[in-house]
Structures are given as structure tokens and as C-alpha cells.
Motif scaffolding. Structure first.
Motif, PDB file in Angstrom:
ATOM      1  N   LYS A  17      46.617  31.584  51.759  1.00 30.91           N
ATOM      2  CA  LYS A  17      47.048  33.093  51.563  1.00 30.91           C
ATOM      3  C   LYS A  17      46.190  33.481  50.557  1.00 30.91           C
ATOM      4  O   LYS A  17      45.783  34.485  50.558  1.00 30.91           O
ATOM      5  N   CYS A  18      45.870  32.811  49.567  1.00 28.56           N
ATOM      6  CA  CYS A  18      45.131  33.154  48.276  1.00 28.56           C
ATOM      7  C   CYS A  18      43.615  33.266  48.561  1.00 28.56           C
ATOM      8  O   CYS A  18      42.949  34.365  48.274  1.00 28.56           O
ATOM      9  N   ARG A  19      42.865  32.470  49.438  1.00 27.16           N
ATOM     10  CA  ARG A  19      41.487  32.513  49.574  1.00 27.16           C
ATOM     11  C   ARG A  19      41.465  33.621  50.739  1.00 27.16           C
ATOM     12  O   ARG A  19      40.271  34.104  51.117  1.00 27.16           O
ATOM     13  N   LYS A  20      42.396  34.185  51.533  1.00 24.16           N
ATOM     14  CA  LYS A  20      42.367  35.021  52.682  1.00 24.16           C
ATOM     15  C   LYS A  20      41.587  36.348  52.246  1.00 24.16           C
ATOM     16  O   LYS A  20      40.961  37.103  52.981  1.00 24.16           O
ATOM     17  N   HIS A  21      41.820  36.930  50.823  1.00 23.15           N
ATOM     18  CA  HIS A  21      41.061  37.952  50.311  1.00 23.15           C
ATOM     19  C   HIS A  21      39.935  37.771  49.600  1.00 23.15           C
ATOM     20  O   HIS A  21      39.412  38.544  48.822  1.00 23.15           O
ATOM     21  N   GLY A  22      39.288  36.372  49.726  1.00 19.23           N
ATOM     22  CA  GLY A  22      38.163  36.101  49.193  1.00 19.23           C
ATOM     23  C   GLY A  22      38.297  35.640  47.492  1.00 19.23           C
ATOM     24  O   GLY A  22      37.000  35.715  46.851  1.00 19.23           O
ATOM     25  N   VAL A  23      39.310  35.418  46.969  1.00 18.43           N
ATOM     26  CA  VAL A  23      39.515  35.012  45.546  1.00 18.43           C
ATOM     27  C   VAL A  23      39.542  33.490  45.377  1.00 18.43           C
ATOM     28  O   VAL A  23      40.316  33.019  46.277  1.00 18.43           O
ATOM     29  N   SER A  24      38.778  32.998  44.667  1.00 12.44           N
ATOM     30  CA  SER A  24      38.814  31.551  44.412  1.00 12.44           C
ATOM     31  C   SER A  24      39.898  31.292  43.744  1.00 12.44           C
ATOM     32  O   SER A  24      40.654  31.873  42.697  1.00 12.44           O
ATOM     33  N   LEU A  25      40.137  29.828  43.761  1.00 10.96           N
ATOM     34  CA  LEU A  25      41.412  29.272  42.901  1.00 10.96           C
ATOM     35  C   LEU A  25      40.856  29.311  41.327  1.00 10.96           C
ATOM     36  O   LEU A  25      41.705  29.711  40.724  1.00 10.96           O
ATOM     37  N   ALA A  26      39.767  29.037  41.063  1.00  7.41           N
ATOM     38  CA  ALA A  26      39.210  29.267  39.561  1.00  7.41           C
ATOM     39  C   ALA A  26      39.291  30.591  38.991  1.00  7.41           C
ATOM     40  O   ALA A  26      39.896  30.788  38.014  1.00  7.41           O
ATOM     41  N   GLU A  27      38.975  31.464  40.083  1.00  9.27           N
ATOM     42  CA  GLU A  27      39.193  32.938  39.429  1.00  9.27           C
ATOM     43  C   GLU A  27      40.706  33.344  39.220  1.00  9.27           C
ATOM     44  O   GLU A  27      41.085  33.933  38.348  1.00  9.27           O
ATOM     45  N   ILE A  28      41.647  32.965  40.135  1.00  8.36           N
ATOM     46  CA  ILE A  28      42.993  33.083  40.075  1.00  8.36           C
ATOM     47  C   ILE A  28      43.465  32.310  38.618  1.00  8.36           C
ATOM     48  O   ILE A  28      44.358  33.011  37.820  1.00  8.36           O
ATOM     49  N   GLU A  29      43.323  31.119  38.683  1.00  8.91           N
ATOM     50  CA  GLU A  29      43.648  30.202  37.181  1.00  8.91           C
ATOM     51  C   GLU A  29      43.110  30.987  36.228  1.00  8.91           C
ATOM     52  O   GLU A  29      43.804  30.956  34.820  1.00  8.91           O
ATOM     53  N   SER A  30      41.897  31.543  36.124  1.00 11.18           N
ATOM     54  CA  SER A  30      41.163  31.925  35.001  1.00 11.18           C
ATOM     55  C   SER A  30      42.169  33.521  34.531  1.00 11.18           C
ATOM     56  O   SER A  30      42.045  33.865  33.413  1.00 11.18           O
ATOM     57  N   LEU A  31      42.703  34.216  35.535  1.00  7.78           N
ATOM     58  CA  LEU A  31      43.500  35.282  35.110  1.00  7.78           C
ATOM     59  C   LEU A  31      44.568  34.943  34.094  1.00  7.78           C
ATOM     60  O   LEU A  31      44.884  35.746  33.055  1.00  7.78           O
ATOM     61  N   PHE A  32      45.247  33.828  34.470  1.00  8.25           N
ATOM     62  CA  PHE A  32      46.293  33.260  33.674  1.00  8.25           C
ATOM     63  C   PHE A  32      45.931  32.616  32.330  1.00  8.25           C
ATOM     64  O   PHE A  32      46.819  32.686  31.072  1.00  8.25           O
ATOM     65  N   GLU A  33      44.547  32.569  32.111  1.00 14.46           N
ATOM     66  CA  GLU A  33      44.014  31.973  30.593  1.00 14.46           C
ATOM     67  C   GLU A  33      43.883  33.369  29.701  1.00 14.46           C
ATOM     68  O   GLU A  33      43.987  32.919  28.809  1.00 14.46           O
ATOM     69  N   GLY A  34      43.813  34.295  30.425  1.00 17.31           N
ATOM     70  CA  GLY A  34      43.520  35.463  29.548  1.00 17.31           C
ATOM     71  C   GLY A  34      44.900  35.918  29.250  1.00 17.31           C
ATOM     72  O   GLY A  34      46.002  35.555  29.043  1.00 17.31           O
ATOM     73  N   SER A  35      45.073  37.528  29.240  1.00 21.40           N
ATOM     74  CA  SER A  35      46.514  38.159  28.860  1.00 21.40           C
ATOM     75  C   SER A  35      46.762  38.994  30.074  1.00 21.40           C
ATOM     76  O   SER A  35      46.629  40.170  29.621  1.00 21.40           O
TER      77      SER A  35
END
Length: 99
Positions: A17-35
């Protein structure tokens, strides 16, 4: 991040479901490392306490991620449900609200 979490909860169901729109797992996880800005997902929270997070990932692109907090083996984890890059109008609204 709002809560102390031990990591992410990935499996075949949410990976696809997450890869369906071309977003990588690393990119998703990096969102939560920020604010990221986090809010309840009232439209989809009938059976679980679903939330949405918006912000920028490591690539600098604006992301929208729907997720839940889950206890896995006694540790709190973020379970992304779906993710996508925000559309230009969403990015404009996000940037107007961002300090």
C-alpha cells in the motif's frame, strides 16, 4: 516525534500500500525523524485510532502518511497504512500553516 517509539511495523500488507504511490520505506521513516504535523484521521478511525502525518521526508518532498501506533512484542511501533506525495494545493496549504 510525539511518542517514544521503537521503530516501524512493516509487513506484506502495508508495504504494498505504501509503495503503490512510489514512496520508499526510507522516505516514510525519514518523515517521522523530523517534525511532522500529526492529527487524528477522523474519516477513517471507526475501528482504530488512525492518524495522519504531513511533512517533508529526507528528499525534501512533502509527504502524507496515514498510520496507527501498534504494540509489537511489547514495544510501541508506527504502522504506516498508506503514503503518498502531497499534491501542489496540499503543499501550498501545508507551507502556509508551517512556521
Amino acid at each position: 516525534m510525539v511518542r517514544a517509539v521503537a521503530g516501524f511495523d512493516w509487513d506484506v500488507g502495508n508495504l504494498a500500500k505504501c509503495r503503490k504511490h512510489g514512496v520508499s520505506l526510507a522516505e516514510i521513516e525519514s518523515l517521522f525523524e523530523g517534525s511532522p504535523r500529526i492529527a487524528p484521521d477522523l474519516k477513517h478511525s471507526a475501528t482504530e485510532d488512525r492518524r495522519i502525518a504531513v511533512g517533508r521526508g529526507a528528499s525534501g518532498r512533502a509527504l502524507f502518511v496515514a498510520f496507527v501506533f501498534r504494540m509489537v512484542d511489547g514495544t510501541l511501533r508506527i504502522r504506516p497504512i498508506t503514503a503518498r506525495y502531497m499534491h501542489s494545493k496540499e503543499v501550498e496549504a501545508y507551507e502556509k500553516e508551517s512556521p
